[in-house]
Design an enzyme around this catalytic site. Structure first.
Site: not given
Ligand code: GLC
Length: 561
Positions: A21, A98, A200, A259, A331-332
């Protein structure tokens, strides 16, 4: 495999909200990424993926986009992003964004128009359907809990589809105009310097039509079914993906990584082969282990042997067909070191072990921010401390299934996405040097115990220093060809809690050994050691072809044959 510009490189994922930040508002920003570029460059990073930072109500932390052409002011301005592109370029680095196009935000202008005129042209960009006998159009469950359908306000019997949160309406890929708008937006960013995209939730874009009345057998007492079931039934996604590739990534020569969950091993070529839809896709084989449709409370944690088997299977599936992207976390997910290493064995040595296993696989390695300093999960005590919408839902699912508050929190602490989202630990100052304000999410207090960048930069034995060595080895011209393209062959695959595999290149045989347990073990090697290229401990005890590995010792050996 035809060589591509990105094959020998190393990637790094930035979750901007928690990275750095520069304004003191408690939220990381794009200027903060630019500020830390030299840190990343020094580590050996070439490509960075930035999780969404576009205008968003942040219902799903930016994975709900209200304006695809504009940065959210909390993260900065478009000029900040262009500056980042330029500064990265100066350093020979690449920035990918993304691409969240299964859905947008319910606050997107087009969806707002659709709500006002639910039978008009705007609604055709989404899935609006009539209910059945006063109920939702079908029994699909949203990934974040409850029905995947929400009633369109002001209507009697009309619903919109959201596979994720109700604030994330699905985009109608069947509508050619919707697709054209998506491609236009992708090209807009590629024309302005983005080197590509991470894509995504892409397997969700093809629905099993017709939607209305399309019920599947329930998998929970709520009578609903996980929408992942729909993904397996839907056919024909390739038409959309091929079109997107041809109209966007291909003409730009850009990098794309999908993904893709539950990839069918027979589809690797179609997805990431020579003319695949994407350059690469993530290997989620390890991540998927133990999942249960009933929810996290029924999930089984991955064991060391399962981890190893999943890695070997994924390597075999990809073979020489395509280059998978290899992660231990994102991040998931919870932090890889907290999840894959038994808690009682967590140490710098075991963290370095896991890093070695990731980096020596065949594939394109992605480090998730903080992984390089061995950041760990950050458990919470109460549901009020959780930000992650999926963890909050899973807490309630667990409670409904009969778990006590304490038990449910325990479950959520294992899998919560907040674990990976706590701010990056830069130094020992307040809030780990992440912000001068109040951090948007709690900081893991262990930043005071050496888990911070500043301390580890000074320490040649730190996890960070080890990551630098791993990256340097991968880029060493003497070994790079073998490490990037060499065949992956398991050795002693029946030995419990041992990871051992060859990377064989042209006239070069590298052997990777990792002792996935606390107790030492002696193994007999099939050839003589020529050179120890990397070792996560100061010594390797060897007697001829017999080597004794200490607990969690990992080595990379150049072998005579
Ligand atoms: C993907 C992202 C995740 C998000 C989901 C819906 O899995 O990595 O963070 O919540 O898509 O967009």
């Amino acid at each position: 495999m035809e060589k591509k510009w990105w094959h020998g490189k190393v990637a790094y994922q930035i979750y901007p909200k928690s990275f750095y930040d520069t304004t003191g508002n408690g939220i990381g920003d794009i200027k903060g990424v630019t500020k830390k570029l030299d840190y990343l460059k020094d580590m050996g990073i070439d490509l960075i993926w930035i999780s969404p930072c576009f205008v968003s109500p942040l219902a799903d932390e930016g994975y709900d986009i209200a304006d695809y052409y504009k940065l959210d002011p909390r993260f900065g301005t478009n000029e900040d992003m262009f500056e980042l592109f330029a500064e990265a370029k100066k350093r020979g680095m690449y920035v990918i964004l993304d691409l969240v196009v299964n859905h947008c935000s319910d606050e997107h202008e087009e969806f707002q128009k659709a709500l006002k005129d639910p039978y008009g042209p705007s609604a055709k960009h989404f899935y609006f359907e009539k209910g059945v006998d006063g109920h939702e159009p079908n029994n699909w469950r949203s990934c974040f809990g409850g029905s995947a359908w929400t009633k369109v306000p002001g209507t009697e019997d009309l619903y919109y589809l959201h596979i994720f949160h109700r604030k994330q309406p699905d985009l109608n890929w069947e509508n050619p105009e919707t697709r054209e708008r998506i491609y236009k937006m992708i090209n807009w960013w590629l024309d302005r310097g983005a080197a590509g995209f991470r894509i995504d939730a892409i397997m969700n874009i093809k629905k099993d039509l017709p939607l209305r009345g399309n019920n599947y057998p329930a998998d929970r007492d709520d009578g609903m079914v996980t929408s992942a079931t729909m993904i397996h039934k839907a056919k024909g996604i390739g038409v959309f993906l091929g079109e997107m590739r041809d109209k966007t990534f291909k003409p730009h020569g850009s990098f794309s990584v999908g993904e893709v969950f539950d990839a069918d091993p027979n589809q690797i070529n179609e997805f990431i082969g020579e003319n695949g839809y994407f350059s690469s896709m993530f290997d989620f084989n390890e991540t998927n282990i133990g999942k249960d449709n009933r929810g996290w409370y029924a999930r089984k944690q991955c064991t060391p042997d399962q981890y190893r088997d999943a890695v070997y299977a994924a390597q075999k599936n990809a073979g020489d067909v395509g280059m998978m992207s290899i992660i231990i976390e994102n991040h998931d997910e919870p932090r890889g070191v907290s999840y894959y290493i038994p808690a009682e064995d967590l140490s710098d040595t075991s963290k370095k072990f896991l890093a070695t296993m990731q980096f020596m696989q065949k594939g394109f390695p992605f480090i998730y921010q903080g992984q390089e300093i061995g950041m760990e999960d950050c458990p919470v005590k109460s549901v009020d401390e959780i930000d992650d919408i999926s963890a909050i839902d899973e807490y309630h699912v667990a409670r409904k299934a009969g778990l006590t508050d304490e038990e449910a929190i325990k479950v959520v602490n294992i899998y919560s996405r907040d674990n990976a989202r706590t701010p990056v630990q830069w130094d020992e100052s307040e809030n780990a040097g992440f912000t001068t304000g109040k951090p948007w999410l709690h900081v893991n207090p262990n930043y005071k115990k050496g888990i911070n960048v500043a301390a580890q930069e000074k320490d040649p034995d730190s996890v960070l220093s080890y990551y630098k060595k791993l990256i340097a080895l991968r880029k060493n011209p003497e070994y790079q060809d073998t490490l990037v393209y060499g065949a992956f062959e398991p050795l002693l695959a029946d030995e419990s809690r041992l990871m051992a595999f060859w990377r064989r290149g042209k006239g070069q045989n590298l052997l990777v050994l990792g002792n996935f347990r606390r107790e030492e073990r002696t193994i007999e090697l099939p050839a003589d050691i020529r050179k120890v290229l990397l070792n996560n401990l100061p010594e390797l005890s060897a007697d001829g072809r017999k080597v004794t590995l200490q607990g969690y010792q990992a080595v990379v050996l150049e072998m005579a044959e």
